[in-house]
Design a protein around this motif. Structure first.
Motif, PDB file in Angstrom:
ATOM      1  N   UNK A  64      24.791  89.631  24.069  1.00  0.00           N
ATOM      2  CA  UNK A  64      25.776  88.539  23.990  1.00  0.00           C
ATOM      3  C   UNK A  64      25.147  87.197  24.375  1.00  0.00           C
ATOM      4  N   UNK A  65      23.879  87.228  24.835  1.00  0.00           N
ATOM      5  CA  UNK A  65      23.232  85.991  25.297  1.00  0.00           C
ATOM      6  C   UNK A  65      22.957  85.036  24.136  1.00  0.00           C
ATOM      7  N   UNK A  66      22.947  83.741  24.441  1.00  0.00           N
ATOM      8  CA  UNK A  66      22.631  82.703  23.456  1.00  0.00           C
ATOM      9  C   UNK A  66      21.727  81.672  24.145  1.00  0.00           C
ATOM     10  N   UNK A  67      21.202  80.684  23.402  1.00  0.00           N
ATOM     11  CA  UNK A  67      20.401  79.633  24.056  1.00  0.00           C
ATOM     12  C   UNK A  67      21.158  78.901  25.166  1.00  0.00           C
ATOM     13  N   UNK A  68      22.482  79.001  25.190  1.00  0.00           N
ATOM     14  CA  UNK A  68      23.262  78.379  26.278  1.00  0.00           C
ATOM     15  C   UNK A  68      22.956  79.032  27.631  1.00  0.00           C
ATOM     16  N   UNK A  69      22.340  80.238  27.600  1.00  0.00           N
ATOM     17  CA  UNK A  69      22.000  80.940  28.849  1.00  0.00           C
ATOM     18  C   UNK A  69      20.647  80.525  29.425  1.00  0.00           C
ATOM     19  N   UNK A  70      19.957  79.583  28.773  1.00  0.00           N
ATOM     20  CA  UNK A  70      18.694  79.075  29.333  1.00  0.00           C
ATOM     21  C   UNK A  70      19.034  78.197  30.535  1.00  0.00           C
ATOM     22  N   UNK A  71      18.311  78.370  31.628  1.00  0.00           N
ATOM     23  CA  UNK A  71      18.591  77.604  32.848  1.00  0.00           C
ATOM     24  C   UNK A  71      18.324  76.105  32.627  1.00  0.00           C
ATOM     25  N   UNK A  72      19.032  75.241  33.378  1.00  0.00           N
ATOM     26  CA  UNK A  72      18.942  73.781  33.175  1.00  0.00           C
ATOM     27  C   UNK A  72      17.507  73.259  33.176  1.00  0.00           C
ATOM     28  N   UNK A  73      17.191  72.457  32.160  1.00  0.00           N
ATOM     29  CA  UNK A  73      15.881  71.792  32.097  1.00  0.00           C
ATOM     30  C   UNK A  73      14.752  72.617  31.522  1.00  0.00           C
ATOM     31  N   UNK A  74      14.930  73.938  31.438  1.00  0.00           N
ATOM     32  CA  UNK A  74      13.816  74.803  31.027  1.00  0.00           C
ATOM     33  C   UNK A  74      13.419  74.637  29.571  1.00  0.00           C
ATOM     34  N   UNK A 100      13.607  91.222  24.193  1.00  0.00           N
ATOM     35  CA  UNK A 100      14.968  91.154  23.642  1.00  0.00           C
ATOM     36  C   UNK A 100      15.703  89.915  24.179  1.00  0.00           C
ATOM     37  N   UNK A 101      15.525  89.655  25.477  1.00  0.00           N
ATOM     38  CA  UNK A 101      16.151  88.477  26.104  1.00  0.00           C
ATOM     39  C   UNK A 101      15.611  87.194  25.461  1.00  0.00           C
ATOM     40  N   UNK A 102      14.286  87.110  25.312  1.00  0.00           N
ATOM     41  CA  UNK A 102      13.671  85.920  24.686  1.00  0.00           C
ATOM     42  C   UNK A 102      14.219  85.703  23.285  1.00  0.00           C
ATOM     43  N   UNK A 103      14.392  86.804  22.569  1.00  0.00           N
ATOM     44  CA  UNK A 103      14.911  86.747  21.212  1.00  0.00           C
ATOM     45  C   UNK A 103      16.312  86.126  21.190  1.00  0.00           C
ATOM     46  N   UNK A 104      17.168  86.578  22.105  1.00  0.00           N
ATOM     47  CA  UNK A 104      18.546  86.077  22.164  1.00  0.00           C
ATOM     48  C   UNK A 104      18.589  84.608  22.583  1.00  0.00           C
ATOM     49  N   UNK A 143      11.485  83.337  21.620  1.00  0.00           N
ATOM     50  CA  UNK A 143      10.400  84.300  21.370  1.00  0.00           C
ATOM     51  C   UNK A 143       9.132  83.618  20.856  1.00  0.00           C
ATOM     52  N   UNK A 144       9.281  82.601  20.008  1.00  0.00           N
ATOM     53  CA  UNK A 144       8.081  81.957  19.446  1.00  0.00           C
ATOM     54  C   UNK A 144       7.356  81.047  20.445  1.00  0.00           C
ATOM     55  N   UNK A 145       7.980  80.781  21.585  1.00  0.00           N
ATOM     56  CA  UNK A 145       7.298  80.012  22.651  1.00  0.00           C
ATOM     57  C   UNK A 145       6.314  80.917  23.405  1.00  0.00           C
ATOM     58  N   UNK A 146       6.579  82.229  23.356  1.00  0.00           N
ATOM     59  CA  UNK A 146       5.780  83.189  24.127  1.00  0.00           C
ATOM     60  C   UNK A 146       5.164  84.258  23.224  1.00  0.00           C
ATOM     61  N   UNK A 147       4.135  83.844  22.434  1.00  0.00           N
ATOM     62  CA  UNK A 147       3.476  84.849  21.593  1.00  0.00           C
ATOM     63  C   UNK A 147       2.752  85.894  22.447  1.00  0.00           C
ATOM     64  N   UNK A 148       2.462  85.541  23.708  1.00  0.00           N
ATOM     65  CA  UNK A 148       1.743  86.467  24.603  1.00  0.00           C
ATOM     66  C   UNK A 148       2.700  86.941  25.709  1.00  0.00           C
ATOM     67  N   UNK A 149       2.986  88.242  25.708  1.00  0.00           N
ATOM     68  CA  UNK A 149       3.884  88.820  26.717  1.00  0.00           C
ATOM     69  C   UNK A 149       3.189  90.019  27.359  1.00  0.00           C
ATOM     70  N   UNK A 150       3.100  90.026  28.682  1.00  0.00           N
ATOM     71  CA  UNK A 150       2.506  91.175  29.373  1.00  0.00           C
ATOM     72  C   UNK A 150       3.413  92.390  29.155  1.00  0.00           C
TER      73      UNK A 150
END
Length: 223
Positions: free
Chosen positions: A92-102, A127-131, A135-142
């Motif tokens: 149910x997450x959307x870009x509105x769930x990104x913390x302020x300023x991030x 999955x969270x990044x996708x929502x 996701x395209x900001x983080x091509x590298x994920x541990x």
């Protein structure tokens, strides 16, 4: 001490830094407690923070006096049920769930050519990044499955720098938890803590809020 000009990459934690999934974990556990007919309380909710899935389940069962009512296999099923609840909340997450300023900070980092990787212990992080449409900001994920030690061990942050092909000293690790700051320091990276300065006293720099995290402010602190 690393200078601001030396920094080439940023290694990010996810929860409490880019978004706040702890609320979603709380909702999912609350749903499971209701299913088990265990009374939910603020005390119980706070007790579950930062605790593993199986330990959290034990805590809920104990709160309801049901710790001996289920076999190990049934407990695994219940923990899986909680994760299903959690994933439904994540969806149910959307870009509105990104913390302020991030979002503005990530845009700035990308525009100025900094390399980014994600160091989250959560298997649901992609999955969270996708929502969040990040996701395209983080091509590298541990990959958490590749880790043998959890924070405060430096392994996850060491891997975050390796994914960027950068020496740790050229990376800033971004965290909201004391154990995470310890992990960044032990990995030899510059530690940026977000939250309470007393709790995150070991960090090289601390910002009270995500909205305060900007390249200009980091440059001021690093010199």
């Amino acid at each position: 001490m690393t200078k601001f000009a030396d920094i080439k990459g940023f290694v990010f934690d996810l929860d409490g830094v880019i978004t706040d999934t702890s609320i979603l974990h709380g909702t999912a556990w609350h749903q499971l407690a209701d299913y088990l007919d265990v009374a939910w309380s603020d005390e119980l909710a706070n007790g579950l923070k930062g605790i593993s899935r199986m330990d959290s389940l034990e805590m809920i069962l104990k709160a309801g006096g049901k710790e001996n009512d289920y076999t190990q296999a049934q407990k695994v099923e219940l923990a899986t049920k909680k994760n299903t609840n959690y994933v439904a909340e994540v969806d149910k997450m959307t870009p509105a769930n990104i913390l302020p300023g991030m979002k503005a900070f990530l845009d700035d980092l990308r525009a100025k050519g900094y390399q980014l990787s994600l160091a989250s212990a959560s298997k649901n992080a992609p999955r969270v990044l996708d929502k969040l449409q990040l996701a395209d900001y983080f091509p590298k994920v541990v990959d958490p499955a590749s880790l043998t030690h959890g924070k405060p061990d430096p392994e996850i942050y060491t891997k975050g720098a390796q994914l960027l092909n950068l020496p740790p000293a050229q990376c800033i690790g971004v965290e909201d938890a004391a154990a995470g700051v310890q992990a960044i320091n032990a990995a030899g990276e510059v530690s940026l803590g977000i939250g309470d300065a007393t709790e995150l006293g070991a960090a090289d720099m601390v910002f009270a809020d995500t909205a305060d995290v900007t390249l200009a402010n980091i440059a001021k602190k690093l010199g």
